[in-house]
Design an enzyme around this catalytic site. Structure first.
Site, short mmCIF file in Angstrom:
data_model
loop_
_atom_site.label_atom_id
_atom_site.label_comp_id
_atom_site.label_asym_id
_atom_site.label_seq_id
_atom_site.Cartn_x
_atom_site.Cartn_y
_atom_site.Cartn_z
CG ASP A 176 20.95 -42.97 -61.72
OD1 ASP A 176 21.55 -44.05 -61.70
OD2 ASP A 176 21.21 -42.03 -60.95
CG MET A 231 29.44 -41.58 -56.05
SD MET A 231 30.75 -42.75 -56.49
CE MET A 231 30.78 -43.81 -55.06
NE ARG A 232 19.96 -42.21 -56.98
CZ ARG A 232 19.96 -41.03 -57.55
NH1 ARG A 232 20.21 -40.93 -58.84
NH2 ARG A 232 19.73 -39.94 -56.86
CB ALA A 233 25.53 -47.49 -60.14
#
Length: 669
Positions: A193, A274-276
């Site tokens: 990720d 929420m990184r995506a």
């Protein structure tokens, strides 16, 4: 200096080149992870990118590449006086798989720090890569603690070195690129990720394209300088386009419509965190700047999803990478904001507008009913010899379940992992010793204790200690290691009942998942008919083991001795390759031995080889039915290990297994 292969001369690999260029335009995208088989130009493309990056302005003499327009106020070489800077090419720094922590983050001169109280700091690779590219080939083979340090620095834009009360911080902003061959093992999902984008690469199957690859490579090898000169025009054009896209990037507008599409896409594919969403937004913006536009379009969002989401959807190593493009298109169309005039939804833009969208995919999971006719019990009737005799189709594995820890007794010194106790460079401090080679982890109290009795003889007159090399003590630490988990699976006719083999495969699949999480190597030996086979030599790729297990056919006699002897040979060879890695043997069988003269006695003698070498072992008893012979328990005794049933492998029933393994091994010793 070696002339790099031109970036624009790479044949095909459009997604790989695009992902690298987007990061060159906007390093905030977060780097690229390149996955693919060997020989697919992964390293060639990455190394070629550095020649396209614009030159950087640096403070003359600064080892940390500070920008003269905005020098780092906490730079260890600072403070820097205002003045003109010097320009140098952007660097590409390679991090070797076997690098030490000191080589990555830098090292303090402990002797000077103790004796003189000064911060004598030698920069590491993170400092060298600042404002350039940090390239990690075979990133999946890098030790976990190095990957953690690397990705933390990439996320924070700074590197921190803390050693015995001495602290150094410096800026470390770089384009992170990792390459890996999935056959050699996967990265943990939480580490996947941290890479902004991922690209799957494979060799082209088109003959014309393969011919062009060979033609260009041969021309480059014959005369690198002339070959590079032929592509100089294309290289210059791409370099200018990168500069133009960087200048345009701040003007690109990411509208609410595009943001809704990004959020809806991440929600539809059930991406954690929420990184995506953030990476997709930055990637779509970079795509628009690369195309020379100031508005983000739906096509930018779609391309960003294909690059930013596939590696974030994998929950375990058995999940296939990739993205359902039809589902992606449906989601983008639903949230495009271009609803037809006859749309029955009275408030398409209101909160929860996606509530009427297509239901999440609910395809068949687990495949509980295969439609196959139940098999008759075939435990003892004569079977023709040979691996293919009486062969039955492969049963589908049952749903995997969570297992509790198995470990090898004692303290090892193997590769870092999460299974068994080991002496490691990282972990809790258990004592001190003289350093072997370079000092990496100082044990301050032991060092002071060793130096204190000699201060008068050394003529100490000031407040500082007089430290000699012989006084230094290395901290002895205990952590966890990864092991070799070797599965020895009975695939004979006595195991062939469809329901039983499905449960057996589900149990092995569960243990494989546990091995992946604990950073083990795994191997697979199967036996049936009249012989045993190494279905998978020891490897870090548990998904390869799962694939071999899924297609495993059954049938024939039960050559238990052959299976044990084959496993013993695998362990012998692996000890020569990796003597520090300890093994745990998991034998999955009902304990029956048939075929050949004295099969039971021969199996007992083979099992006692493991007991004599104190190899930790577990027998998973697959015997079923109202009448049980207890043969698996007898085998476990011969092995010097312990036996558990398939039912006991589930949930908390396996909790006492570690103690049983350890206790049995101590008794055998």
């Amino acid at each position: 200096m070696t002339t790099p292969f031109p970036f624009t001369a790479v044949v095909g690999q459009d997604d790989l080149r695009l992902a690298l260029l987007l990061n060159a335009v906007s390093p905030a995208v977060g780097g690229v992870l390149v996955r693919g088989e060997k020989g697919t130009a992964k390293s060639t493309a990455v190394r070629a990118l550095s020649a396209l990056l614009p030159a950087v302005a640096v403070v003359p003499g600064c080892r940390f590449s500070c920008d003269p327009a905005a020098p780092d106020p906490s730079c260890p070489d600072g403070p820097h006086e205002p003045g003109p800077g010097a320009h140098r090419p952007a660097r590409m720094v390679e991090l070797p798989v076997g690098a030490s922590e000191d080589r990555l983050v830098g090292a303090l001169d402990i002797e000077r720090a103790l004796a003189e109280g000064v911060k004598a700091f030698e920069p590491g690779l993170l400092a060298d890569a600042h404002r350039g590219i940090l390239y990690v080939d075979e990133v999946n083979l890098l030790h976990d603690h190095l990957v953690d340090l690397l990705l933390d620095a990439a996320a924070m834009g700074a590197s921190y070195v803390e050693r015995e009360g001495v602290s150094v911080r410096h800026a470390a902003r770089f384009l992170l690129v990792g390459t890996m061959n999935p056959e050699e093992g996967e990265l943990r999902p939480q580490l996947l990720d941290r890479f902004g984008l991922t690209v799957e690469v494979a060799a082209s199957r088109e003959p014309d394209q393969r011919v062009e690859v060979v033609r260009r490579r041969l021309a480059y090898d014959d005369d690198p300088a002339s070959f590079a000169a032929r592509w100089a025009g294309e290289e210059a054009a791409v370099r200018q386009r990168i500069v133009a896209a960087r200048e345009l990037l701040p003007q690109v507008r990411l509208g609410d419509g595009a943001l809704r599409q990004i959020a809806a896409t991440c929600a539809a594919f059930e991406v954690d965190g929420m990184r995506a969403d953030i990476v997709m937004a930055r990637t779509a913006t970079a795509l628009a700047a690369w195309a020379g536009r100031t508005d983000v379009l739906a096509e930018d969002v779609r391309q960003a999803a294909l690059l930013a989401l596939p590696h974030r959807r994998r929950r375990n190593p058995f999940d296939a990478p990739g993205l359902d493009e039809d589902k992606l298109d449906r989601t983008l169309e639903e949230f495009s904001g271009e609803s037809p005039d006859d749309d029955p939804d009275p408030d398409p833009d209101g909160p929860g507008g996606g509530g009427g969208g297509p239901a999440p995919d609910a395809g068949p999971q687990g495949g509980g009913d295969t439609g196959a006719r139940p098999e008759e019990g075939d435990g003892g009737e004569p079977q023709p010899s040979g691996a293919g005799a009486g062969e039955q189709p492969a049963a589908r594995a049952a749903e995997p379940f969570r297992t509790k820890a198995l470990s090898v007794p004692g303290i090892g010194e193997g590769a870092a992992g999460r299974r068994s106790r080991a002496r490691t460079e990282h972990g809790r401090t258990t004592g001190a010793r003289r350093p072997r080679g370079a000092l990496t982890k100082l044990h301050l109290a032991a060092t002071v204790q060793a130096a204190a009795p000699h201060q008068r003889a050394r003529g100490r007159s000031g407040p500082g200690l007089v430290i000699r090399r012989d006084d230094l003590r290395q901290a002895a630490r205990e952590g966890r290691e990864g092991n070799l988990v070797l599965f020895v699976v009975d695939a004979s006719g006595s195991m062939a009942a469809r329901q039983r083999m499905s449960a057996v495969k589900g149990a092995v699949l569960s243990l494989l998942l546990d091995a992946y999480q604990r950073r083990d190597k795994v191997g697979l030996v199967t036996f049936r008919g009249s012989a045993a086979d190494v279905a998978l030599p020891p490897t870090s790729s548990v998904d390869a083991a799962a694939a071999r297990l899924e297609s495993l056919p059954t049938g024939g006699r039960t050559p238990l001795a052959a299976g044990l002897l084959k496993a013993h040979e695998v362990l012998r060879v692996e000890r020569l390759r990796d003597p520090a890695r300890r093994a745990l043997v998991v034998v999955v069988t009902d304990g029956r031995a048939t075929g050949g003269p004295e099969p039971v006695a021969l199996a007992g003698r083979a099992a006692r080889l493991f007991a004599a070498e104190q190899v930790a072992s577990v027998v998973v008893d697959c015997e079923s039915g109202p009448v049980r012979l207890g043969l698996a328990g007898q085998l476990a005794t011969e092995l010097g290990g312990t036996a558990v049933t398939l039912d006991e492998l589930r949930a908390d029933a396996i909790a006492g297994l570690v103690k049983d393994v350890q206790g049995t091994s101590r008794r055998a010793a």
